[in-house]
Design a protein around this motif. Structure first.
Motif, PDB file in Angstrom:
ATOM      1  N   UNK A 191     -66.376  46.096   0.908  1.00 41.54           N
ATOM      2  CA  UNK A 191     -66.988  45.425  -0.239  1.00 41.54           C
ATOM      3  C   UNK A 191     -67.283  43.954   0.080  1.00 41.54           C
ATOM      4  N   UNK A 192     -68.245  43.411  -0.665  1.00 38.02           N
ATOM      5  CA  UNK A 192     -68.549  41.979  -0.602  1.00 38.02           C
ATOM      6  C   UNK A 192     -67.970  41.314  -1.839  1.00 38.02           C
ATOM      7  N   UNK A 193     -67.339  40.159  -1.655  1.00 35.46           N
ATOM      8  CA  UNK A 193     -66.747  39.445  -2.794  1.00 35.46           C
ATOM      9  C   UNK A 193     -67.273  38.016  -2.836  1.00 35.46           C
ATOM     10  N   UNK A 194     -67.359  37.504  -4.051  1.00 37.78           N
ATOM     11  CA  UNK A 194     -67.670  36.093  -4.263  1.00 37.78           C
ATOM     12  C   UNK A 194     -66.505  35.495  -5.032  1.00 37.78           C
ATOM     13  N   UNK A 195     -65.842  34.516  -4.438  1.00 40.86           N
ATOM     14  CA  UNK A 195     -64.760  33.810  -5.104  1.00 40.86           C
ATOM     15  C   UNK A 195     -65.356  32.618  -5.853  1.00 40.86           C
ATOM     16  N   UNK A 196     -65.217  32.645  -7.179  1.00 39.39           N
ATOM     17  CA  UNK A 196     -65.817  31.611  -8.022  1.00 39.39           C
ATOM     18  C   UNK A 196     -64.696  30.750  -8.603  1.00 39.39           C
ATOM     19  N   UNK A 197     -64.694  29.464  -8.244  1.00 43.71           N
ATOM     20  CA  UNK A 197     -63.610  28.568  -8.656  1.00 43.71           C
ATOM     21  C   UNK A 197     -64.150  27.405  -9.485  1.00 43.71           C
ATOM     22  N   UNK A 198     -63.405  27.056 -10.529  1.00 43.26           N
ATOM     23  CA  UNK A 198     -63.685  25.869 -11.357  1.00 43.26           C
ATOM     24  C   UNK A 198     -65.145  25.814 -11.782  1.00 43.26           C
ATOM     25  N   UNK A 199     -65.662  26.921 -12.289  1.00 42.22           N
ATOM     26  CA  UNK A 199     -67.072  26.988 -12.655  1.00 42.22           C
ATOM     27  C   UNK A 199     -67.411  25.922 -13.696  1.00 42.22           C
ATOM     28  N   UNK A 200     -68.509  25.198 -13.447  1.00 43.43           N
ATOM     29  CA  UNK A 200     -68.960  24.166 -14.368  1.00 43.43           C
ATOM     30  C   UNK A 200     -68.230  22.849 -14.235  1.00 43.43           C
ATOM     31  N   UNK A 201     -67.239  22.814 -13.363  1.00 45.56           N
ATOM     32  CA  UNK A 201     -66.428  21.608 -13.169  1.00 45.56           C
ATOM     33  C   UNK A 201     -66.934  20.870 -11.922  1.00 45.56           C
ATOM     34  N   UNK A 202     -66.516  19.623 -11.778  1.00 46.10           N
ATOM     35  CA  UNK A 202     -66.914  18.861 -10.585  1.00 46.10           C
ATOM     36  C   UNK A 202     -66.351  19.476  -9.308  1.00 46.10           C
ATOM     37  N   UNK A 203     -65.308  20.294  -9.427  1.00 43.09           N
ATOM     38  CA  UNK A 203     -64.704  20.931  -8.261  1.00 43.09           C
ATOM     39  C   UNK A 203     -65.225  22.354  -8.045  1.00 43.09           C
ATOM     40  N   UNK A 204     -66.313  22.716  -8.709  1.00 41.84           N
ATOM     41  CA  UNK A 204     -66.839  24.086  -8.615  1.00 41.84           C
ATOM     42  C   UNK A 204     -67.090  24.489  -7.166  1.00 41.84           C
TER      43      UNK A 204
END
Length: 432
Positions: A191-204
């Protein structure tokens, strides 16, 4: 873990906990994904004019720039105590804050159940899921959202099918690394995964990677995260299409043998049960749980109670619930019917697959318990039980009666195996 997600933390209010609301509606303000500048003017005005503002500490920080003389309160722990907070301040103008979209796995859903939507005003915003899919420029109308927030990791099992696109809410226990290891161990390492962190934040940060790279990742993951997963199996796995092969169930015997309603019979039984959204079903004498498990996979928005008196079979049912990821809508009841059924919700459909030799009494009990218009489906494999089912249906011209004789070729020996003849009946409660 995304802070807009409340499923699994927020207990569903019981009937006795419902709050009779008086006064102006509660304002539910969705803050989006870290972009307070995206608040609409009505949302800003609501926060500015509220007498009570309730939210997590980071919610209150996000709206600190909005001038307000409101009393600011943080969510209580446990969260269910929010009911008391609301009751204390009933009659005042209250704004409840939430990350993302409060009506998407959020506090808005909990408040709907607590006070009813007629007592809410909702000011919407962009959810973390929508933000995540835009971040990777992928359409999401066909995606499946899976909440692992406060749920067993094996919940994923029901959604693991080739080419499925999943959006997975994590929590402090079901972390991205553990989810990656689970996919790898279950045979979905491709499988392919996308790790999405702090969406919409300056640390996105949004990172595309393989499952192996996710498992081996050593740098820390931001507390606010979710995963997108394009499912690819290393080899052929469990299909979501109806008709789970018998050998994939745990039966306590050789694969495909044991106390199980065989696939050919099971499909006929389920077609007569006709699973519908919102229905409650009872599976009396559930065996290894094959009917309950497959009913639940067809009908994610229904709930089925698997009732079984044999302790060893109860263990098998639990294993199959976990194997197929149907924790959310299969409830295992270990006990003898009818006593074990007394406190269960009234059913829309009942299947009787086993009765411990008391089929006549069980049919009479089940018939009394059905809702008007409910369906009763039962099977018989002995002459005596066939006679009982025949008598049960004799005066009902609308009753369905199906007799099945199945012969299967065994792939390991190429010999044929003839299953016991089965009679299946269905009656509808308002039949004449």
């Amino acid at each position: 873990m995304v802070s807009e997600l409340f499923t699994g933390i927020f207990a569903k209010p019981m009937k006795s906990d419902l709050l009779i609301w008086q006064g102006e509606p509660i304002a539910v303000v969705s803050l989006g994904c870290g972009r307070s500048s995206a608040l609409s003017q009505p949302a800003i005005d609501t926060i500015a004019n509220a007498e009570i503002i309730i939210g997590a500490p980071h919610h209150l920080e996000e709206v600190a720039h909005i001038h307000s003389s409101a009393l600011k309160l943080t969510y209580p722990s446990p969260f269910s105590l929010l009911r008391e907070t609301l009751e204390i301040h009933m009659g005042k103008s209250i704004a409840v804050l939430a990350s993302g979209d409060a009506l998407f796995y959020g506090v808005g859903s909990w408040l709907n159940r607590l006070v009813g939507n007629q007592n809410l005003v909702s000011l919407g915003n962009v959810s973390s899921i929508q933000t995540a899919f835009h971040a990777v420029a992928l359409p999401w109308q066909s995606a499946t959202v899976v909440s692992l927030h406060g749920r067993p990791l094996s919940t994923l099992n029901r959604h693991l099918t080739e080419n499925a696109m999943l959006a997975v809410f994590t929590d402090g226990t079901n972390t991205p690394a553990k989810i990656g290891a689970f996919l790898q161990n279950r045979g979905y390492g491709a499988s392919t995964v996308w790790l999405c962190e702090a969406l919409g934040d300056e640390h996105e940060a949004v990172t595309r990677m393989t499952v192996g790279e996710l498992v081996d990742r050593t740098c820390p993951v931001h507390d606010l995260n979710l995963l997108l997963v394009l499912v690819k199996a290393d080899s052929v796995r469990i299909s979501l299409f109806p008709g789970i092969p018998d050998h994939q169930f745990e039966t306590g015997a050789a694969p495909g043998y044991g106390m199980i309603t065989k696939r050919e019979v099971r499909l006929t039984v389920l077609s007569m049960m006709q699973p519908q959204y919102g229905e409650v079903a009872w599976d009396i004498g559930a065996g290894c749980g094959s009917v309950s498990v497959e009913w639940a996979r067809w009908n994610e928005r229904g709930n089925i109670f698997a009732i079984e008196s044999n302790p060893e079979r109860c263990e098998l049912i639990q294993k199959n619930i976990e194997k197929f990821g149907v924790h959310a809508n299969v409830d295992l009841i270990c006990g003898h019917a009818p006593d074990a059924c007394r406190d269960l919700p009234q059913p829309d459909v009942i299947f009787i697959g086993g009765s411990d030799g008391a089929l006549s009494d069980m049919l009479a009990f089940a018939w009394r318990m059905l809702r008007p218009g409910g369906k009763l489906v039962a099977t018989a494999v002995t002459d005596k039980s066939r006679e009982i089912l025949s008598s049960f249906c004799r005066e009902d011209i609308d009753a369905e009666v199906v007799s099945m004789r199945v012969e299967k070729r065994l792939p390991e020996t190429l010999d044929s195996r003839e299953l016991k003849p089965v009679t299946i009946v269905r009656r509808t409660c308002n039949s004449v």
